[in-house]
Design a protein around this motif. Structure first.
Motif, PDB file in Angstrom:
ATOM      1  N   GLY A  65       0.994  -1.158  -0.293  1.00 40.21           N
ATOM      2  CA  GLY A  65       0.182   0.101  -0.036  1.00 40.21           C
ATOM      3  C   GLY A  65       0.765   1.238  -0.177  1.00 40.21           C
ATOM      4  N   GLY A  66       2.069   1.034  -0.051  1.00 45.73           N
ATOM      5  CA  GLY A  66       2.371   1.956   0.265  1.00 45.73           C
ATOM      6  C   GLY A  66       2.765   3.150  -1.410  1.00 45.73           C
ATOM      7  N   LYS A  67       3.593   4.647  -1.308  1.00 43.87           N
ATOM      8  CA  LYS A  67       3.193   5.031  -2.388  1.00 43.87           C
ATOM      9  C   LYS A  67       4.061   5.917  -2.467  1.00 43.87           C
ATOM     10  CE  LYS A  67      -0.698   5.541  -4.680  1.00 43.87           C
ATOM     11  NZ  LYS A  67      -1.796   5.679  -5.499  1.00 43.87           N
ATOM     12  N   LEU A  68       5.204   6.446  -3.057  1.00 49.31           N
ATOM     13  CA  LEU A  68       6.092   7.416  -3.791  1.00 49.31           C
ATOM     14  C   LEU A  68       5.122   8.646  -3.794  1.00 49.31           C
ATOM     15  CD1 LEU A  68       8.082   4.390  -2.947  1.00 49.31           C
ATOM     16  CD2 LEU A  68       9.892   5.953  -3.615  1.00 49.31           C
ATOM     17  N   SER A  69       5.838   9.808  -3.925  1.00 50.88           N
ATOM     18  CA  SER A  69       5.263  11.316  -4.242  1.00 50.88           C
ATOM     19  C   SER A  69       5.655  10.745  -5.971  1.00 50.88           C
ATOM     20  CB  SER A  69       6.432  12.083  -3.541  1.00 50.88           C
ATOM     21  OG  SER A  69       7.797  12.155  -4.318  1.00 50.88           O
ATOM     22  N   LEU A  70       4.782  11.986  -6.160  1.00 51.83           N
ATOM     23  CA  LEU A  70       4.586  12.547  -7.691  1.00 51.83           C
ATOM     24  C   LEU A  70       5.497  13.572  -7.650  1.00 51.83           C
ATOM     25  CD1 LEU A  70       3.509  11.847 -10.612  1.00 51.83           C
ATOM     26  CD2 LEU A  70       1.799  14.158  -9.903  1.00 51.83           C
ATOM     27  N   GLN A  71       6.802  12.826  -8.056  1.00 48.06           N
ATOM     28  CA  GLN A  71       8.128  13.448  -7.981  1.00 48.06           C
ATOM     29  C   GLN A  71       8.306  13.878  -9.659  1.00 48.06           C
ATOM     30  OE1 GLN A  71      11.515  11.471  -6.520  1.00 48.06           O
ATOM     31  NE2 GLN A  71       9.666  11.343  -5.303  1.00 48.06           N
ATOM     32  N   MET A  72       9.559  14.951  -9.640  1.00 46.63           N
ATOM     33  CA  MET A  72      10.533  15.057 -10.393  1.00 46.63           C
ATOM     34  C   MET A  72      11.849  15.317 -10.241  1.00 46.63           C
ATOM     35  SD  MET A  72      11.646  17.786 -12.377  1.00 46.63           S
ATOM     36  CE  MET A  72      10.562  18.962 -12.850  1.00 46.63           C
ATOM     37  N   HIS A  73      13.122  14.553 -11.121  1.00 48.38           N
ATOM     38  CA  HIS A  73      14.469  15.273 -11.054  1.00 48.38           C
ATOM     39  C   HIS A  73      14.835  15.858 -12.009  1.00 48.38           C
ATOM     40  CE1 HIS A  73      14.009  11.899  -7.782  1.00 48.38           C
ATOM     41  NE2 HIS A  73      14.032  11.465  -8.913  1.00 48.38           N
ATOM     42  N   HIS A  74      15.787  17.226 -11.423  1.00 45.37           N
ATOM     43  CA  HIS A  74      16.207  18.457 -12.650  1.00 45.37           C
ATOM     44  C   HIS A  74      17.569  17.155 -13.522  1.00 45.37           C
ATOM     45  CE1 HIS A  74      13.550  21.684 -12.117  1.00 45.37           C
ATOM     46  NE2 HIS A  74      13.402  21.712 -10.849  1.00 45.37           N
ATOM     47  N   HIS A  75      18.889  16.553 -12.935  1.00 39.64           N
ATOM     48  CA  HIS A  75      20.288  16.668 -12.870  1.00 39.64           C
ATOM     49  C   HIS A  75      19.731  14.796 -12.352  1.00 39.64           C
ATOM     50  CE1 HIS A  75      20.468  20.355 -12.302  1.00 39.64           C
ATOM     51  NE2 HIS A  75      20.044  20.375 -10.497  1.00 39.64           N
ATOM     52  N   ARG A  76      19.273  14.453 -12.556  1.00 36.91           N
ATOM     53  CA  ARG A  76      19.019  12.780 -12.807  1.00 36.91           C
ATOM     54  C   ARG A  76      17.698  11.986 -13.515  1.00 36.91           C
ATOM     55  NH1 ARG A  76      18.533  12.852  -6.923  1.00 36.91           N
ATOM     56  NH2 ARG A  76      16.903  10.784  -6.520  1.00 36.91           N
ATOM     57  N   SER A  77      18.849  11.428 -14.215  1.00 39.07           N
ATOM     58  CA  SER A  77      17.542  10.516 -14.424  1.00 39.07           C
ATOM     59  C   SER A  77      17.988   8.818 -14.095  1.00 39.07           C
ATOM     60  CB  SER A  77      18.078   9.675 -16.679  1.00 39.07           C
ATOM     61  OG  SER A  77      19.591   9.351 -16.186  1.00 39.07           O
ATOM     62  N   GLU A  78      16.915   7.587 -13.836  1.00 40.66           N
ATOM     63  CA  GLU A  78      16.688   6.592 -12.904  1.00 40.66           C
ATOM     64  C   GLU A  78      16.617   5.625 -13.687  1.00 40.66           C
ATOM     65  OE1 GLU A  78      16.357   8.131  -8.992  1.00 40.66           O
ATOM     66  OE2 GLU A  78      14.281   7.825 -10.009  1.00 40.66           O
ATOM     67  N   HIS A  79      16.979   3.621 -13.603  1.00 33.53           N
ATOM     68  CA  HIS A  79      16.266   2.596 -14.302  1.00 33.53           C
ATOM     69  C   HIS A  79      15.543   1.725 -12.933  1.00 33.53           C
ATOM     70  CE1 HIS A  79      18.542   3.695 -18.015  1.00 33.53           C
ATOM     71  NE2 HIS A  79      19.592   3.974 -16.569  1.00 33.53           N
ATOM     72  N   TRP A  80      14.380   1.269 -13.572  1.00 37.30           N
ATOM     73  CA  TRP A  80      13.642   0.349 -12.182  1.00 37.30           C
ATOM     74  C   TRP A  80      13.539  -0.892 -12.830  1.00 37.30           C
ATOM     75  CZ3 TRP A  80       9.281   4.567 -10.169  1.00 37.30           C
ATOM     76  CH2 TRP A  80      10.264   5.576 -10.191  1.00 37.30           C
ATOM     77  N   ILE A  81      14.128  -1.326 -11.430  1.00 37.93           N
ATOM     78  CA  ILE A  81      14.541  -3.161 -11.796  1.00 37.93           C
ATOM     79  C   ILE A  81      13.907  -3.882 -10.870  1.00 37.93           C
ATOM     80  CG2 ILE A  81      15.543  -5.321 -12.350  1.00 37.93           C
ATOM     81  CD1 ILE A  81      17.766  -2.742 -13.530  1.00 37.93           C
ATOM     82  N   VAL A  82      12.121  -4.516 -10.663  1.00 30.57           N
ATOM     83  CA  VAL A  82      11.522  -4.923  -9.934  1.00 30.57           C
ATOM     84  C   VAL A  82      12.279  -6.974  -9.956  1.00 30.57           C
ATOM     85  CG1 VAL A  82       9.527  -6.036  -9.177  1.00 30.57           C
ATOM     86  CG2 VAL A  82       9.545  -3.648 -10.645  1.00 30.57           C
ATOM     87  N   VAL A  83      12.656  -6.510  -8.534  1.00 30.75           N
ATOM     88  CA  VAL A  83      13.099  -8.726  -8.165  1.00 30.75           C
ATOM     89  C   VAL A  83      12.260  -8.782  -7.147  1.00 30.75           C
ATOM     90  CG1 VAL A  83      15.461  -7.692  -8.869  1.00 30.75           C
ATOM     91  CG2 VAL A  83      13.824  -7.409  -5.840  1.00 30.75           C
TER      92      VAL A  83
END
Length: 479
Positions: free
Chosen positions: A396-414
């Motif tokens: 049920g946890g939820k991170l904020s709806l957000q944005m980064h100016h200086h970085r990109s991200e790769h997300w991999i579900v394990v």
């Protein structure tokens, strides 16, 4: 209906217990060998007292803590099968203002007869049945208008505690003749030999109304400021589970303890003596003494091996530590910091924290694993240009709806299932699936199922600081 409400004071950096206790994860959240934190143990102990106010079968507890620790504290309260409310301070101002605000809250909600049992969040008590007996005596005295403190029958000439000198005997306790500061070794021995001195436990019991009346009589500046803060708390008359104290008003609060502000001045102070296995966990020596010694007086919490060693204590979180040919040492091992110290200098560990702050080092504030309202993240690698994290999101946890100016991200579900907002897309990711989030894209991660979500995040960019987050929506009031 009983009107005894425990008030848990949860604050302080616990700098003598670095590297486990840090600014972002202080002493009350330290886990002991049985897996429970000091705060959870305090909640359980308070909830199990027979006379505590309860509703729907759950004890009611009021916690005063820093707003940054609210979500972690709420989780510990739930583990103890209790419930209650939180008063959230923007920063610490010692115990007198905190207790005064708690008194206003309880007086408003429960009326003139409510009794508050004030307990620090970082104490251990071995004999809870004996403690319960002392609480009952303290409640009797509180009903008669006394401000009650709990004194611990000393077992040694301890120089690390303040002392209380007993006065005239009264029903269920003694009047307090005087409070005395931490003594030197010779004076501590004299106190022990005299037989009428007790260790000052820092626990209290009194009617909220009596406390505020006496505070106004003896420390009117603190009393007036607490009243102003309470009046400024939004919706302070409602049943909200948490109330935030406005920073602008609280900023000028006097930084004073309850002992100095009131207990040493009032003529209505009584003490209930007790022998219930009290320990205030004030240094690594206190933690060491919780472990069972071997024949050479070595002790360990975690996995350790001792070869030709004696009087040595090891605490290790997640790896084996071997001691060979050591005597009279403490070794505290965490994933990102190691403390090696002489037990005779245990009080000086706080100087390490001061030095780290002077250097601007993150180890003064955060662990590699950092708690967040939605779960935790652990920094696995951190180098110029890239950072790798392990992210765990509670059901049920939820991170904020957000944005980064200086970085990109790769997300991999394990493990588990991730619901991802990535720009204009909303996608579901299962184990071994991934997504790429360019810099400047709005994104959000949530866990829609009743199983922990575990994923690996790889950040790339010229700046990877935690402050490069622009929040647009947030379930936890951080936007």
């Amino acid at each position: 209906m009983n009107l005894l409400v425990p008030v848990i004071l949860s604050g302080g950096a616990g700098s003598r217990l670095w590297p486990v206790s840090r600014e972002g994860h202080p002493k009350p959240f330290m886990k002991l060998a049985d897996g429970q934190t000091l705060l959870e143990k305090t909640y359980r102990r308070a909830a199990n007292l027979p006379d505590v106010l309860s509703e729907n079968g759950k004890s009611k507890i009021l916690t005063v803590t820093n707003r940054n620790y609210y979500f972690m504290s709420r989780d510990e309260l739930a583990k103890a099968s209790a419930e209650g409310a939180f008063l959230l301070e923007p920063f610490g101002r010692n115990t007198a203002p905190a207790i005064a605000l708690a008194a206003h809250r309880l007086l408003k909600k429960y009326g003139d007869d409510v009794i508050m049992l004030v307990l620090p969040s970082d104490h251990l008590i071995g004999d809870e049945a004996a403690f319960s007996v002392c609480v009952k005596k303290a409640c009797h005295l509180a009903k008669d208008g006394y401000l009650v403190t709990f004194g611990i029958t000393p077992t040694a000439p301890e120089i690390g505690f303040g002392y209380i000198e007993q006065g005239q005997a009264i029903t269920d306790g003694f009047l307090v003749k005087r409070f005395v500061e931490k003594p030197d070794a010779q004076t501590a021995q004299q106190y022990l030999d005299a037989g009428d001195y007790l260790w000052n436990s820092g626990m209290f019991c009194f009617k909220a109304k009596t406390f505020l009346e006496e505070l106004r009589a003896h420390s009117p500046k603190i009393a007036d400021h607490a009243a102003q803060c309470w009046d400024a708390v939004p919706d302070n008359g409602n049943d909200s589970t948490y109330l935030e104290i406005p920073e602008a008003v609280f900023d000028s609060a006097p930084n004073d303890s309850i002992d100095y502000a009131l207990m040493e001045k009032s003529n209505k102070v009584a003490v209930v003596p007790g022998s219930f296995g009290w320990n205030d966990i004030g240094s690594w020596n206190a933690v060491r003494d919780l472990a069972i010694p071997d024949a050479a007086n070595n002790r360990a919490i975690g996995e350790a091996i001792f070869i030709n060693s004696s009087n040595t204590f090891i605490q290790s979180e997640d790896r084996l530590v071997a001691a060979v040919g050591l005597n009279n040492l403490m070794i505290i091992d965490t994933p990102d910091a190691l403390l090696v110290a002489n037990p005779d200098y245990a009080q000086d560990v706080k100087a390490v924290v001061s030095k780290l702050k002077e250097l601007g080092h993150d180890a003064a504030k955060l662990h590699k694993t950092v708690a967040r309202p939605w779960g935790t993240y652990t920094v696995l690698e951190d180098h110029p240009g890239f950072k790798i994290k392990r992210i765990e999101v509670k059901p049920g946890g939820k991170l904020s709806l957000q944005m980064h100016h200086h970085r990109s991200e790769h997300w991999i579900v394990v493990k588990g299932q991730a619901q991802v907002v990535n720009g204009d897309e909303s996608i579901t990711l299962l184990p071994n699936q991934s997504t790429y989030i360019p810099a400047g894209h709005k994104h959000r991660l949530s866990n829609p199922i009743q199983e922990d979500l575990v994923m690996i995040e790889v950040q790339c960019g010229g700046y990877l600081g935690e402050d490069d987050i622009v929040r647009f929506e947030d379930n936890y009031g951080r936007a």
